[in-house]
Design a protein around this motif. Structure first.
Motif, PDB file in Angstrom:
ATOM      1  N   ASP A 220      37.402  45.121  42.391  1.00  0.00           N
ATOM      2  CA  ASP A 220      35.950  45.282  42.404  1.00  0.00           C
ATOM      3  C   ASP A 220      35.346  44.940  41.035  1.00  0.00           C
ATOM      4  O   ASP A 220      34.366  45.545  40.587  1.00  0.00           O
ATOM      5  N   GLY A 221      35.949  43.955  40.349  1.00  0.00           N
ATOM      6  CA  GLY A 221      35.432  43.527  39.051  1.00  0.00           C
ATOM      7  C   GLY A 221      35.510  44.591  37.972  1.00  0.00           C
ATOM      8  O   GLY A 221      34.695  44.598  37.042  1.00  0.00           O
ATOM      9  N   ASP A 222      36.483  45.480  38.048  1.00  0.00           N
ATOM     10  CA  ASP A 222      36.622  46.590  37.094  1.00  0.00           C
ATOM     11  C   ASP A 222      36.603  46.077  35.649  1.00  0.00           C
ATOM     12  O   ASP A 222      37.416  45.239  35.258  1.00  0.00           O
ATOM     13  N   GLU A 223      35.674  46.575  34.851  1.00  0.00           N
ATOM     14  CA  GLU A 223      35.516  46.121  33.469  1.00  0.00           C
ATOM     15  C   GLU A 223      36.659  46.566  32.553  1.00  0.00           C
ATOM     16  O   GLU A 223      36.812  46.037  31.448  1.00  0.00           O
ATOM     17  N   THR A 224      37.479  47.497  33.004  1.00  0.00           N
ATOM     18  CA  THR A 224      38.545  48.043  32.159  1.00  0.00           C
ATOM     19  C   THR A 224      39.512  46.975  31.686  1.00  0.00           C
ATOM     20  O   THR A 224      40.000  47.023  30.541  1.00  0.00           O
ATOM     21  N   TYR A 225      39.780  46.010  32.532  1.00  0.00           N
ATOM     22  CA  TYR A 225      40.839  45.043  32.230  1.00  0.00           C
ATOM     23  C   TYR A 225      40.304  43.667  31.829  1.00  0.00           C
ATOM     24  O   TYR A 225      41.100  42.755  31.569  1.00  0.00           O
ATOM     25  N   LEU A 226      39.001  43.502  31.765  1.00  0.00           N
ATOM     26  CA  LEU A 226      38.449  42.173  31.511  1.00  0.00           C
ATOM     27  C   LEU A 226      38.816  41.634  30.132  1.00  0.00           C
ATOM     28  O   LEU A 226      38.997  40.426  29.950  1.00  0.00           O
ATOM     29  N   TRP A 227      38.953  42.525  29.143  1.00  0.00           N
ATOM     30  CA  TRP A 227      39.262  42.068  27.788  1.00  0.00           C
ATOM     31  C   TRP A 227      40.618  41.353  27.729  1.00  0.00           C
ATOM     32  O   TRP A 227      40.812  40.428  26.920  1.00  0.00           O
ATOM     33  N   ILE A 228      41.541  41.768  28.607  1.00  0.00           N
ATOM     34  CA  ILE A 228      42.857  41.110  28.645  1.00  0.00           C
ATOM     35  C   ILE A 228      42.692  39.642  29.031  1.00  0.00           C
ATOM     36  O   ILE A 228      43.289  38.741  28.428  1.00  0.00           O
ATOM     37  N   GLY A 229      41.856  39.422  30.025  1.00  0.00           N
ATOM     38  CA  GLY A 229      41.604  38.054  30.450  1.00  0.00           C
ATOM     39  C   GLY A 229      40.940  37.224  29.368  1.00  0.00           C
ATOM     40  O   GLY A 229      41.302  36.065  29.152  1.00  0.00           O
TER      41      GLY A 229
END
Length: 547
Positions: free
Chosen positions: A269-278
């Motif tokens: 659901d587009g969780d912002e928690t992991y976006l920095w990894i990408g």
């Protein structure tokens, strides 16, 4: 259910049945070519119809066998999957046209293998079930192994090098498929379903499901050639024939890119928690890929490293996960598929005709092949992100999207990588089409008085019959820098002309990237609709689960 829903199955059934038909009638090569192009054209027309049907954000779903939602094998079309069907259709037709002109029509297995691969591609883009995505992925890969080693006489690398490339290609894909299947089993063991719609938002709430889905995303990142698991692509793609390299460039990694977008949008659901990894890994992919291209000395190896670099741009859209970021990423995905195939086909036309893709091995070909040179330059400028081509629109949108969320390092890297990309394209231009005196391509030409390469400066012959340490050092240096020249050719006029049928596919794709750049609004609008479908997955989930 209406006719547009049930017709989704035709994208999978028609090419599969056609491949079986061609295996029964192996005698007529013209019949093979006709059926292959007819099925591909029909698939492309169907994709165009789906774009029109989903332009308002609509979603169409069909359950194979009409089982209830959550149990049946679901096929779903929204704007994102429709755009991907259209883009893969365009690329496949162009690459098949090139391959037939290059002599693949002589093989009774070429058309059936391509059609089976198209079956897998279409199914992977339409399915809403993670296990069935794995199945279609394998359907796509199995014929790819055969296509990899299939080669008209005199084309591609030596049989030994092709087998070496196939081993790497096969090993990586078998490993990733095995790990992906383990991740799918992990998800099913925890949740009891692998239906993507039923998994909507679960990973954002359940750490165990998040870990299991992350395993699947990790394997897809390997297939996508994301740093640090990127090296296999640049070492395997250039070892097959130019036609197959171009075909794989527009399909294989892009299906994995699509799946990452879809799974993260729906399951996480587009969780912002992991976006920095990408953001971190996709930015590194941009940089490492373009730096890898700097040290290469063949057209296809340079372009293969640039595939890795440009995939970083594509995937940055999902790492930003804003409407503009997703729109830009999807736009760039479509753009890159077209441009990269055009580049592989334009340089591949020379390689098929003259038997070499090494920089400096041929005299400058721009005057001899002006149409091919223009096609290459147009696609190269688009890849570098110069106006008025589609690459400029996609990169500008990505830069603005990254700036909006404060990702300034990513912005800086996108600009820097674009400059290195332009330099790499000029490197190919100088080494193949126009000898620029200020552009170094890492080569040495044989001196005019040494046509056989037996000068003492090469370390091949010495007056005393021995090879000195200095000569050995010189020989090692020469081995690293000297390309294989075309013997007794001093001018491009001495070489045969490239057949027009080999030139036209790259020209057509170059015209598409120019038209997208000059008239970007339709594709941007469709990309925005696709992005909105990833941000609001409610209609997608409802369509899948509704009987």
């Amino acid at each position: 259910m209406n006719i547009s829903d049930s017709s989704l199955a035709a994208f999978v059934i028609a090419p599969l049945l056609a491949s079986g038909l061609l295996l029964l009638f192996r005698g007529s090569r013209m019949f093979h070519a006709f059926v292959l192009l007819a099925v591909l054209t029909a698939s492309l027309c169907g994709a165009g119809a789906l774009i029109w049907l989903t332009s308002d954000g609509g979603v169409y779903a069909h359950s194979i066998g009409l089982w209830p939602g959550g149990i049946a094998i679901p096929l779903v079309a929204d704007m994102f999957s429709s755009l991907m069907l259209a883009a893969t259709g365009i690329i496949t037709i162009a690459c098949v046209a090139f391959a037939l002109a290059a002599g693949f029509y002589r093989s009774p297995y070429f058309a059936p293998l391509v059609l089976v691969m198209v079956t897998g591609v279409n199914g992977a883009l339409l399915t809403a079930d993670i296990f069935n995505f794995f199945v279609f992925l394998e359907v796509m890969l199995l014929p790819a192994y055969g296509l990899y080693v299939l080669s008209p006489k005199g084309q591609g690398r030596t049989p030994r090098s092709r087998i070496a490339g196939l081993r790497l290609f096969l090993t990586v894909n078998l490993f990733t498929s095995t790990v992906f299947l383990a991740g799918v089993g992990f998800i099913y063991g925890v949740v009891g379903t692998v239906n993507i719609a039923e998994l909507a938002g679960v990973a954002a709430e359940n750490d165990t499901v998040a870990l299991a889905t992350a395993v699947c995303l990790f394997t897809l990142s390997i297939k996508s050639s994301i740093v640090p698991t990127h090296g296999w692509l640049a070492r395997s793609y250039p070892l097959t024939t130019p036609a197959i390299t171009a075909l794989f460039s527009g399909i294989h990694t892009k299906v994995a890119n699509y799946a990452i977008y879809r799974l993260y949008a729906v399951v996480f659901d587009g969780d912002e928690t992991y976006l920095w990894i990408g953001v971190v890994f996709f930015s590194l992919t941009m940089l490492v890929g373009v730096l890898g291209a700097v040290g290469e000395h063949t057209t296809r190896s340079i372009l293969a490293f640039h595939m890795t670099s440009q995939i970083g741009y594509i995937m940055l859209g999902v790492a930003l996960f804003t409407e503009l970021g997703l729109t830009a990423g999807i736009f760039y995905l479509v753009h890159h598929m077209i441009v990269k195939a055009s580049l592989f086909l334009s340089t591949g036309a020379l390689e098929v005709t003259h038997g070499t893709g090494r920089l400096g091995a041929l005299p400058p070909m721009a005057k001899r092949e002006p149409l091919l040179a223009v096609a290459f330059m147009a696609a190269a400028l688009s890849l570098a992100g110069l106006p008025p081509f589609s690459g400029f629109v996609g990169k500008l949108a990505l830069i603005v999207a990254a700036a909006e969320v404060g990702q300034w390092i990513a912005v800086a890297l996108m600009v820097i990588v674009s400059l290195f990309t332009l330099l790499s394209m000029l490197k190919i231009w100088s080494g193949v089409f126009w000898d620029l005196p200020w552009a170094t391509v890492g080569r040495r030409r044989r001196p005019a008085d040494d046509p056989d390469g037996t000068s003492p400066t090469t370390g091949a012959h010495l007056s005393n019959g021995a090879t000195s340490d200095t000569a050995r050092a010189t020989e090692r240096e020469t081995t690293l820098t000297l390309v294989d020249p075309v013997e007794k050719v001093t001018s491009a006029e001495d070489l045969p002309k490239v057949k027009l049928s080999l030139v036209l596919p790259s020209v057509a794709l170059a015209l598409i990237t120019l038209s997208i750049g000059l008239g970007a609004e339709p594709l941007l609008a469709w990309s925005e609709t696709a992005a909105q479908g990833l941000l609001n997955t409610g209609p997608y989930v409802e369509a899948v689960l509704t009987p």
